[in-house]
Design a protein around this motif. Structure first.
Motif, PDB file in Angstrom:
ATOM      1  N   GLU A 107       0.816  -1.217   0.000  1.00  0.00           N
ATOM      2  CA  GLU A 107       0.000   0.000   0.000  1.00  0.00           C
ATOM      3  C   GLU A 107       0.848   1.265   0.000  1.00  0.00           C
ATOM      4  OE1 GLU A 107      -2.571  -0.548   3.365  1.00  0.00           O
ATOM      5  OE2 GLU A 107      -3.894  -1.884   2.231  1.00  0.00           O
ATOM      6  N   ALA A 108       2.043   1.187  -0.574  1.00  0.00           N
ATOM      7  CA  ALA A 108       2.916   2.365  -0.636  1.00  0.00           C
ATOM      8  C   ALA A 108       2.254   3.481  -1.443  1.00  0.00           C
ATOM      9  CB  ALA A 108       4.265   1.996  -1.241  1.00  0.00           C
ATOM     10  N   HIS A 109       1.408   3.114  -2.392  1.00  0.00           N
ATOM     11  CA  HIS A 109       0.713   4.119  -3.206  1.00  0.00           C
ATOM     12  C   HIS A 109      -0.300   4.920  -2.382  1.00  0.00           C
ATOM     13  CE1 HIS A 109      -1.780   0.519  -3.298  1.00  0.00           C
ATOM     14  NE2 HIS A 109      -2.822   1.301  -3.563  1.00  0.00           N
ATOM     15  N   LYS A 110      -0.663   4.430  -1.216  1.00  0.00           N
ATOM     16  CA  LYS A 110      -1.628   5.126  -0.352  1.00  0.00           C
ATOM     17  C   LYS A 110      -0.968   5.992   0.721  1.00  0.00           C
ATOM     18  CE  LYS A 110      -5.297   1.680  -0.737  1.00  0.00           C
ATOM     19  NZ  LYS A 110      -6.135   0.744   0.039  1.00  0.00           N
ATOM     20  N   LEU A 111       0.360   5.905   0.851  1.00  0.00           N
ATOM     21  CA  LEU A 111       1.054   6.676   1.887  1.00  0.00           C
ATOM     22  C   LEU A 111       0.840   8.174   1.699  1.00  0.00           C
ATOM     23  CD1 LEU A 111       4.542   4.979   2.269  1.00  0.00           C
ATOM     24  CD2 LEU A 111       2.879   5.351   4.082  1.00  0.00           C
ATOM     25  N   ARG A 112       0.605   8.857   2.808  1.00  0.00           N
ATOM     26  CA  ARG A 112       0.520  10.318   2.820  1.00  0.00           C
ATOM     27  C   ARG A 112       1.408  10.812   3.957  1.00  0.00           C
ATOM     28  NH1 ARG A 112      -4.563  12.352   4.447  1.00  0.00           N
ATOM     29  NH2 ARG A 112      -4.304  10.775   6.002  1.00  0.00           N
ATOM     30  N   GLU A 113       1.938  12.001   3.789  1.00  0.00           N
ATOM     31  CA  GLU A 113       2.762  12.557   4.869  1.00  0.00           C
ATOM     32  C   GLU A 113       1.934  12.790   6.122  1.00  0.00           C
ATOM     33  OE1 GLU A 113       6.067  15.340   4.412  1.00  0.00           O
ATOM     34  OE2 GLU A 113       5.613  15.258   2.272  1.00  0.00           O
ATOM     35  N   GLY A 114       0.648  12.989   5.961  1.00  0.00           N
ATOM     36  CA  GLY A 114      -0.230  13.205   7.107  1.00  0.00           C
ATOM     37  C   GLY A 114      -0.430  11.967   7.959  1.00  0.00           C
ATOM     38  N   ASP A 115       0.032  10.807   7.476  1.00  0.00           N
ATOM     39  CA  ASP A 115      -0.097   9.564   8.237  1.00  0.00           C
ATOM     40  C   ASP A 115       0.874   9.503   9.415  1.00  0.00           C
ATOM     41  OD1 ASP A 115      -1.976   8.720   6.371  1.00  0.00           O
ATOM     42  OD2 ASP A 115      -0.539   7.521   5.230  1.00  0.00           O
ATOM     43  N   GLU A 126       7.842  10.770  -9.995  1.00  0.00           N
ATOM     44  CA  GLU A 126       8.082   9.530 -10.725  1.00  0.00           C
ATOM     45  C   GLU A 126       7.336   8.359 -10.081  1.00  0.00           C
ATOM     46  OE1 GLU A 126      11.917   6.709 -11.819  1.00  0.00           O
ATOM     47  OE2 GLU A 126      12.230   8.697 -10.974  1.00  0.00           O
ATOM     48  N   LYS A 127       6.721   7.503 -10.912  1.00  0.00           N
ATOM     49  CA  LYS A 127       6.045   6.296 -10.423  1.00  0.00           C
ATOM     50  C   LYS A 127       6.967   5.099 -10.598  1.00  0.00           C
ATOM     51  CE  LYS A 127       1.606   7.784 -10.013  1.00  0.00           C
ATOM     52  NZ  LYS A 127       0.581   7.431  -9.087  1.00  0.00           N
ATOM     53  N   VAL A 128       6.973   4.209  -9.595  1.00  0.00           N
ATOM     54  CA  VAL A 128       7.817   3.021  -9.612  1.00  0.00           C
ATOM     55  C   VAL A 128       7.024   1.820  -9.081  1.00  0.00           C
ATOM     56  CG1 VAL A 128       9.983   4.307  -9.345  1.00  0.00           C
ATOM     57  CG2 VAL A 128       8.746   3.557  -7.324  1.00  0.00           C
ATOM     58  N   PRO A 129       7.473   0.599  -9.406  1.00  0.00           N
ATOM     59  CA  PRO A 129       6.815  -0.587  -8.833  1.00  0.00           C
ATOM     60  C   PRO A 129       7.023  -0.637  -7.321  1.00  0.00           C
ATOM     61  CG  PRO A 129       8.301  -1.185 -10.635  1.00  0.00           C
ATOM     62  CD  PRO A 129       8.533   0.261 -10.339  1.00  0.00           C
ATOM     63  N   GLN A 130       6.141  -1.358  -6.661  1.00  0.00           N
ATOM     64  CA  GLN A 130       6.252  -1.563  -5.218  1.00  0.00           C
ATOM     65  C   GLN A 130       6.065  -3.044  -4.915  1.00  0.00           C
ATOM     66  OE1 GLN A 130       2.917  -0.326  -2.731  1.00  0.00           O
ATOM     67  NE2 GLN A 130       1.714   0.091  -4.567  1.00  0.00           N
ATOM     68  N   PRO A 131       6.575  -3.524  -3.794  1.00  0.00           N
ATOM     69  CA  PRO A 131       6.406  -4.941  -3.458  1.00  0.00           C
ATOM     70  C   PRO A 131       4.966  -5.267  -3.079  1.00  0.00           C
ATOM     71  CG  PRO A 131       7.722  -3.805  -1.782  1.00  0.00           C
ATOM     72  CD  PRO A 131       7.392  -2.812  -2.837  1.00  0.00           C
ATOM     73  N   ASN A 132       4.575  -6.481  -3.332  1.00  0.00           N
ATOM     74  CA  ASN A 132       3.271  -7.023  -2.923  1.00  0.00           C
ATOM     75  C   ASN A 132       2.081  -6.287  -3.521  1.00  0.00           C
ATOM     76  OD1 ASN A 132       4.692  -8.856  -1.223  1.00  0.00           O
ATOM     77  ND2 ASN A 132       4.847  -7.248   0.310  1.00  0.00           N
ATOM     78  N   SER A 133       2.262  -5.677  -4.694  1.00  0.00           N
ATOM     79  CA  SER A 133       1.159  -4.973  -5.347  1.00  0.00           C
ATOM     80  C   SER A 133       1.458  -4.810  -6.833  1.00  0.00           C
ATOM     81  CB  SER A 133       0.959  -3.595  -4.715  1.00  0.00           C
ATOM     82  OG  SER A 133      -0.065  -2.889  -5.382  1.00  0.00           O
ATOM     83  N   ASP A 134       0.393  -4.803  -7.640  1.00  0.00           N
ATOM     84  CA  ASP A 134       0.541  -4.531  -9.071  1.00  0.00           C
ATOM     85  C   ASP A 134       0.485  -3.039  -9.359  1.00  0.00           C
ATOM     86  OD1 ASP A 134       0.679  -7.244  -9.572  1.00  0.00           O
ATOM     87  OD2 ASP A 134      -1.480  -7.439  -9.904  1.00  0.00           O
ATOM     88  N   LYS A 135       0.058  -2.258  -8.383  1.00  0.00           N
ATOM     89  CA  LYS A 135      -0.065  -0.806  -8.575  1.00  0.00           C
ATOM     90  C   LYS A 135       1.301  -0.138  -8.484  1.00  0.00           C
ATOM     91  CE  LYS A 135      -4.759  -0.329  -6.986  1.00  0.00           C
ATOM     92  NZ  LYS A 135      -5.684   0.440  -6.212  1.00  0.00           N
ATOM     93  N   LEU A 136       1.476   0.899  -9.288  1.00  0.00           N
ATOM     94  CA  LEU A 136       2.685   1.715  -9.189  1.00  0.00           C
ATOM     95  C   LEU A 136       2.510   2.717  -8.048  1.00  0.00           C
ATOM     96  CD1 LEU A 136       3.469   2.471 -12.941  1.00  0.00           C
ATOM     97  CD2 LEU A 136       4.579   0.812 -11.455  1.00  0.00           C
ATOM     98  N   ALA A 137       3.592   3.066  -7.413  1.00  0.00           N
ATOM     99  CA  ALA A 137       3.566   4.046  -6.318  1.00  0.00           C
ATOM    100  C   ALA A 137       4.525   5.174  -6.658  1.00  0.00           C
ATOM    101  CB  ALA A 137       3.989   3.387  -5.010  1.00  0.00           C
ATOM    102  N   ASN A 138       4.214   6.343  -6.154  1.00  0.00           N
ATOM    103  CA  ASN A 138       5.150   7.454  -6.336  1.00  0.00           C
ATOM    104  C   ASN A 138       6.468   7.117  -5.644  1.00  0.00           C
ATOM    105  OD1 ASN A 138       2.387   8.918  -6.526  1.00  0.00           O
ATOM    106  ND2 ASN A 138       3.878  10.351  -7.354  1.00  0.00           N
ATOM    107  N   LYS A 139       7.557   7.477  -6.297  1.00  0.00           N
ATOM    108  CA  LYS A 139       8.863   7.365  -5.667  1.00  0.00           C
ATOM    109  C   LYS A 139       8.847   8.331  -4.473  1.00  0.00           C
ATOM    110  CE  LYS A 139      13.661   7.222  -7.000  1.00  0.00           C
ATOM    111  NZ  LYS A 139      14.634   7.373  -8.065  1.00  0.00           N
ATOM    112  N   ARG A 140       9.584   7.999  -3.427  1.00  0.00           N
ATOM    113  CA  ARG A 140       9.547   8.819  -2.211  1.00  0.00           C
ATOM    114  C   ARG A 140      10.928   8.967  -1.610  1.00  0.00           C
ATOM    115  NH1 ARG A 140       4.104   9.221  -0.382  1.00  0.00           N
ATOM    116  NH2 ARG A 140       2.787   7.905  -1.646  1.00  0.00           N
ATOM    117  N   GLU A 141      11.023   9.943  -0.703  1.00  0.00           N
ATOM    118  CA  GLU A 141      12.223  10.107   0.100  1.00  0.00           C
ATOM    119  C   GLU A 141      11.796  10.274   1.553  1.00  0.00           C
ATOM    120  OE1 GLU A 141      14.112  13.277  -2.087  1.00  0.00           O
ATOM    121  OE2 GLU A 141      12.851  14.797  -1.183  1.00  0.00           O
TER     122      GLU A 141
END
Length: 161
Positions: A107-115, A126-141
């Motif tokens: 669920e990396a694609h659902k992460l928000r800084e407000g969490d 940039e969007k990148v693959p994430q583990p355990n999901s077919d959805k792409l997630a935004n790259k993060r720092e």
């Protein structure tokens, strides 16, 4: 690195801040409200977030303190402070765990800084693959959020000119 005393009064663009094995060196720009209260202008990046090879909490905070090089809107270095992150490790660890759990659950694609409170997973375009999901997630720092930096300013009570 220039000697600490010699940094005050210089422009941030004129100095070289080399990495330290003892603390993070954090050049942080601040702005000043009309009432004179200072607030951070931006977050502080700790590391890039690799979804498939997540840095451990102990590795992320191997350096337990920040050497904060405060500079104003003109780029003038006004203050130097050391702040011990270890004072807030309980909250920083909870934030890290929330981020790690989202990644582990696909669920990396659902992460928000407000969490989280102090440690954020700041989104990049940039969007990148994430583990355990077919959805792409935004790259993060991984960043120390502005809210946390404001807490540091309030605790240190930087003296007005």
């Amino acid at each position: 690195m220039d000697s600490f005393e010699a940094l005050i009064g210089k422009n941030i663009n004129e100095v070289t801040l080399n990495e330290s094995k003892f603390f993070f060196i954090a050049p942080l720009k601040y702005s000043t409200k009309l009432c004179g209260k200072r607030y951070p202008s931006d977050k502080f990046k700790l590391a890039d977030l690799d979804y498939f090879n997540l840095i451990s909490f102990s590795q992320l905070f191997k350096k337990e303190s920040l050497l904060i090089v405060w500079y104003d809107e003109t780029g003038l270095i006004t203050d130097l402070e050391i702040y011990y992150l270890s004072n807030d490790f309980d909250i920083l660890f909870k934030d890290y765990y929330i981020i790690k759990k989202a990644i582990d659950n696909g669920e990396a694609h659902k992460l928000r800084e407000g969490d989280t409170r102090y440690l954020g997973a700041s989104r990049l375009n940039e969007k990148v693959p994430q583990p355990n999901s077919d959805k792409l997630a935004n790259k993060r720092e991984l960043v120390l959020k502005k809210k946390y930096l404001q807490k540091i300013i309030n605790e240190i009570r930087i003296k007005p000119y």
